[in-house]
Write a protein that holds these residues in place. Structure first.
Motif, PDB file in Angstrom:
ATOM      1  N   TRP A  35      -5.990   1.630   8.319  1.00 20.86           N
ATOM      2  CA  TRP A  35      -6.062   2.207   6.979  1.00 20.86           C
ATOM      3  C   TRP A  35      -5.777   3.708   7.020  1.00 20.86           C
ATOM      4  O   TRP A  35      -4.998   4.230   6.226  1.00 20.86           O
ATOM      5  CB  TRP A  35      -7.445   1.918   6.415  1.00 20.86           C
ATOM      6  CG  TRP A  35      -7.737   2.434   5.052  1.00 20.86           C
ATOM      7  CD1 TRP A  35      -6.979   2.306   3.924  1.00 20.86           C
ATOM      8  CD2 TRP A  35      -8.901   3.154   4.653  1.00 20.86           C
ATOM      9  NE1 TRP A  35      -7.602   2.883   2.856  1.00 20.86           N
ATOM     10  CE2 TRP A  35      -8.785   3.414   3.274  1.00 20.86           C
ATOM     11  CE3 TRP A  35     -10.033   3.584   5.331  1.00 20.86           C
ATOM     12  CZ2 TRP A  35      -9.762   4.101   2.551  1.00 20.86           C
ATOM     13  CZ3 TRP A  35     -11.000   4.261   4.601  1.00 20.86           C
ATOM     14  CH2 TRP A  35     -10.860   4.518   3.238  1.00 20.86           C
ATOM     15  N   ARG A  59     -13.535  -4.238  11.803  1.00 21.04           N
ATOM     16  CA  ARG A  59     -13.761  -3.166  10.828  1.00 21.04           C
ATOM     17  C   ARG A  59     -13.235  -1.832  11.360  1.00 21.04           C
ATOM     18  O   ARG A  59     -12.676  -1.033  10.601  1.00 21.04           O
ATOM     19  CB  ARG A  59     -15.257  -3.082  10.538  1.00 21.04           C
ATOM     20  CG  ARG A  59     -15.635  -2.169   9.417  1.00 21.04           C
ATOM     21  CD  ARG A  59     -17.129  -2.342   9.122  1.00 21.04           C
ATOM     22  NE  ARG A  59     -17.493  -2.269   7.754  1.00 21.04           N
ATOM     23  CZ  ARG A  59     -17.016  -2.951   6.728  1.00 21.04           C
ATOM     24  NH1 ARG A  59     -16.069  -3.812   6.902  1.00 21.04           N
ATOM     25  NH2 ARG A  59     -17.453  -2.780   5.513  1.00 21.04           N
ATOM     26  N   TRP A 118       0.843  -1.198   0.000  1.00 19.50           N
ATOM     27  CA  TRP A 118       0.000   0.000   0.000  1.00 19.50           C
ATOM     28  C   TRP A 118       0.881   1.252   0.000  1.00 19.50           C
ATOM     29  O   TRP A 118       0.687   2.168  -0.792  1.00 19.50           O
ATOM     30  CB  TRP A 118      -0.889  -0.025   1.235  1.00 19.50           C
ATOM     31  CG  TRP A 118      -2.072   0.882   1.203  1.00 19.50           C
ATOM     32  CD1 TRP A 118      -2.082   2.239   1.194  1.00 19.50           C
ATOM     33  CD2 TRP A 118      -3.436   0.473   1.174  1.00 19.50           C
ATOM     34  NE1 TRP A 118      -3.367   2.705   1.184  1.00 19.50           N
ATOM     35  CE2 TRP A 118      -4.216   1.645   1.169  1.00 19.50           C
ATOM     36  CE3 TRP A 118      -4.072  -0.751   1.180  1.00 19.50           C
ATOM     37  CZ2 TRP A 118      -5.610   1.611   1.164  1.00 19.50           C
ATOM     38  CZ3 TRP A 118      -5.453  -0.776   1.173  1.00 19.50           C
ATOM     39  CH2 TRP A 118      -6.200   0.397   1.155  1.00 19.50           C
ATOM     40  N   SER A 162     -13.096  -0.375  -4.958  1.00 20.96           N
ATOM     41  CA  SER A 162     -12.258  -0.016  -3.814  1.00 20.96           C
ATOM     42  C   SER A 162     -12.574  -0.826  -2.555  1.00 20.96           C
ATOM     43  O   SER A 162     -11.684  -1.146  -1.774  1.00 20.96           O
ATOM     44  CB  SER A 162     -12.385   1.475  -3.513  1.00 20.96           C
ATOM     45  OG  SER A 162     -13.708   1.809  -3.150  1.00 20.96           O
ATOM     46  N   LEU A 163     -13.841  -1.139  -2.339  1.00 19.85           N
ATOM     47  CA  LEU A 163     -14.237  -1.792  -1.092  1.00 19.85           C
ATOM     48  C   LEU A 163     -13.679  -3.206  -0.903  1.00 19.85           C
ATOM     49  O   LEU A 163     -13.395  -3.588   0.231  1.00 19.85           O
ATOM     50  CB  LEU A 163     -15.755  -1.784  -0.941  1.00 19.85           C
ATOM     51  CG  LEU A 163     -16.355  -0.401  -0.659  1.00 19.85           C
ATOM     52  CD1 LEU A 163     -17.870  -0.473  -0.596  1.00 19.85           C
ATOM     53  CD2 LEU A 163     -15.800   0.204   0.615  1.00 19.85           C
ATOM     54  N   PHE A 210     -10.495  -2.991   1.038  1.00 17.88           N
ATOM     55  CA  PHE A 210     -10.726  -2.734   2.453  1.00 17.88           C
ATOM     56  C   PHE A 210     -11.244  -3.988   3.145  1.00 17.88           C
ATOM     57  O   PHE A 210     -10.868  -4.289   4.278  1.00 17.88           O
ATOM     58  CB  PHE A 210     -11.691  -1.560   2.650  1.00 17.88           C
ATOM     59  CG  PHE A 210     -11.914  -1.219   4.098  1.00 17.88           C
ATOM     60  CD1 PHE A 210     -10.903  -0.650   4.855  1.00 17.88           C
ATOM     61  CD2 PHE A 210     -13.122  -1.492   4.709  1.00 17.88           C
ATOM     62  CE1 PHE A 210     -11.094  -0.353   6.198  1.00 17.88           C
ATOM     63  CE2 PHE A 210     -13.324  -1.201   6.051  1.00 17.88           C
ATOM     64  CZ  PHE A 210     -12.303  -0.627   6.794  1.00 17.88           C
ATOM     65  N   ALA A 232      -9.387  -2.057  11.416  1.00 15.69           N
ATOM     66  CA  ALA A 232      -8.916  -1.949  10.030  1.00 15.69           C
ATOM     67  C   ALA A 232      -9.042  -0.509   9.533  1.00 15.69           C
ATOM     68  O   ALA A 232      -8.151  -0.009   8.837  1.00 15.69           O
ATOM     69  CB  ALA A 232      -9.704  -2.897   9.134  1.00 15.69           C
ATOM     70  N   GLY A 233     -10.131   0.175   9.893  1.00 19.63           N
ATOM     71  CA  GLY A 233     -10.294   1.572   9.501  1.00 19.63           C
ATOM     72  C   GLY A 233      -9.223   2.463  10.098  1.00 19.63           C
ATOM     73  O   GLY A 233      -8.682   3.346   9.431  1.00 19.63           O
ATOM     74  N   HIS A 246      -2.600   5.719   5.312  1.00 21.60           N
ATOM     75  CA  HIS A 246      -2.754   6.900   4.457  1.00 21.60           C
ATOM     76  C   HIS A 246      -1.965   8.078   5.016  1.00 21.60           C
ATOM     77  O   HIS A 246      -1.336   8.826   4.267  1.00 21.60           O
ATOM     78  CB  HIS A 246      -4.228   7.275   4.318  1.00 21.60           C
ATOM     79  CG  HIS A 246      -4.915   6.530   3.237  1.00 21.60           C
ATOM     80  ND1 HIS A 246      -5.038   6.985   1.958  1.00 21.60           N
ATOM     81  CD2 HIS A 246      -5.512   5.313   3.253  1.00 21.60           C
ATOM     82  CE1 HIS A 246      -5.679   6.104   1.231  1.00 21.60           C
ATOM     83  NE2 HIS A 246      -5.981   5.078   1.999  1.00 21.60           N
ATOM     84  N   LEU A 301      -8.435  -6.098   4.089  1.00 22.58           N
ATOM     85  CA  LEU A 301      -7.790  -5.557   5.285  1.00 22.58           C
ATOM     86  C   LEU A 301      -8.571  -5.956   6.539  1.00 22.58           C
ATOM     87  O   LEU A 301      -7.980  -6.410   7.526  1.00 22.58           O
ATOM     88  CB  LEU A 301      -7.689  -4.032   5.164  1.00 22.58           C
ATOM     89  CG  LEU A 301      -6.970  -3.279   6.269  1.00 22.58           C
ATOM     90  CD1 LEU A 301      -5.510  -3.690   6.357  1.00 22.58           C
ATOM     91  CD2 LEU A 301      -7.068  -1.772   6.027  1.00 22.58           C
ATOM     92  N   VAL A 302      -9.892  -5.847   6.496  1.00 19.70           N
ATOM     93  CA  VAL A 302     -10.734  -6.229   7.636  1.00 19.70           C
ATOM     94  C   VAL A 302     -10.550  -7.713   7.948  1.00 19.70           C
ATOM     95  O   VAL A 302     -10.384  -8.107   9.112  1.00 19.70           O
ATOM     96  CB  VAL A 302     -12.218  -5.909   7.367  1.00 19.70           C
ATOM     97  CG1 VAL A 302     -13.114  -6.481   8.465  1.00 19.70           C
ATOM     98  CG2 VAL A 302     -12.434  -4.402   7.243  1.00 19.70           C
TER      99      VAL A 302
END
Length: 196
Positions: A155, A148, A94, A125-126, A129, A151-152, A159, A132-133
Motif C-alpha cells: 500500500w 497485514r 488504485w 477506508s479500512l 485495506f 499489504a501495508g 502511494h 488488500l490484506v
C-alpha cells in the motif's frame, strides 16, 4: 418531513460542491466560503450541517473512498478467483484513481481526517485495506509473512508510485512512459515473481 428532505438535499449539495472544487482546483481550494458559494448558500450555512471544517472535508473524502472502492471492486471482479491477478487489478485501479483524482486522493489520506474519524471515515477506508490484506494472504498463502504487514508495505509502495508519478519525478528517474512497469515491480517485490 419536507424540512428533513431539504436538509438532506442541502447537505448533499455542499458535499457535491466540495467534490467538484477539489477535482477542479485541489485540496487548497476547499474553504467553507467557496464551498457555500458553489452550493448557492450563505457562507454560514455549512456550519448548520457540518459543525467543523474537518467534518465537511470528511464527507467529501468519504465520497472519494466510495468511488475508489467501487472502481477497485469492479476491477477485482474481472479476475474472479485469481488473487495475484486481482491484486494487480486493484493496484492498477488504485493508481488510475490517484492519477485522475489527484486532489481527492490527497484529501482522502490526510492523517487529520482519518484520525478524527468524522462521519466514520475510517470505517469507509479500512474495508479497502482489508481487501488488500485478504488478497495478499491468498496470493502468498505459504510465505510465512504477516499479510497485514506485506499489504501495508505494498500500500505504501502504491502511494509512493502515485505521488512520485503525479509530481513527474519517476518519469525523470526511471525513464518509462507509464507507471505500469513500476506497479509490476512493486507487486513482484512484495509477492515474489509471478509464476507462469
Amino acid at each position: 418531513m419536507a424540512e428533513r428532505e431539504q436538509d438532506t438535499d442541502l447537505r448533499s449539495r455542499l458535499v457535491d460542491a466540495g467534490v467538484e472544487l477539489v477535482d477542479e482546483q485541489g485540496v487548497g481550494a476547499l474553504s467553507l466560503r467557496e464551498i457555500a458559494r458553489r452550493a448557492g448558500v450563505s457562507h454560514g450555512a455549512p456550519r448548520r450541517y457540518f459543525p467543523t471544517h474537518l467534518s465537511l472535508l470528511s464527507a467529501i473524502a468519504r465520497r472519494g473512498f466510495e468511488g475508489l472502492a467501487a472502481q477497485a471492486g469492479a476491477a477485482i471482479a474481472t479476475h474472479e478467483g485469481e488473487p495475484r491477478e486481482q491484486l494487480t487489478a486493484l493496484a492498477h485501479s488504485w493508481l488510475d484513481f490517484a492519477l485522475t483524482n489527484r486532489g481527492m486522493f490527497e484529501l482522502m489520506f490526510r492523517h487529520d481526517l482519518l484520525e478524527s474519524n468524522h462521519l466514520g471515515l475510517r470505517e469507509t477506508s479500512l474495508p479497502l485495506f482489508a481487501t488488500l490484506v485478504d488478497l495478499v494472504a491468498r496470493a502468498r498463502p505459504d510465505s510465512g509473512a504477516e499479510p497485514r504487514i506485506v499489504a501495508g508495505a505494498l500500500w505504501a509502495n502504491l502511494h509512493g508510485i502515485a505521488q512520485l508519478w503525479g509530481w513527474g519525478s519517476l518519469q525523470l528517474a526511471v525513464g518509462v512512459d507509464g507507471p505500469r512497469p513500476l506497479l509490476r515491480a512493486a507487486l513482484d517485490a512484495h509477492l515474489g515473481p509471478e509464476v507462469r
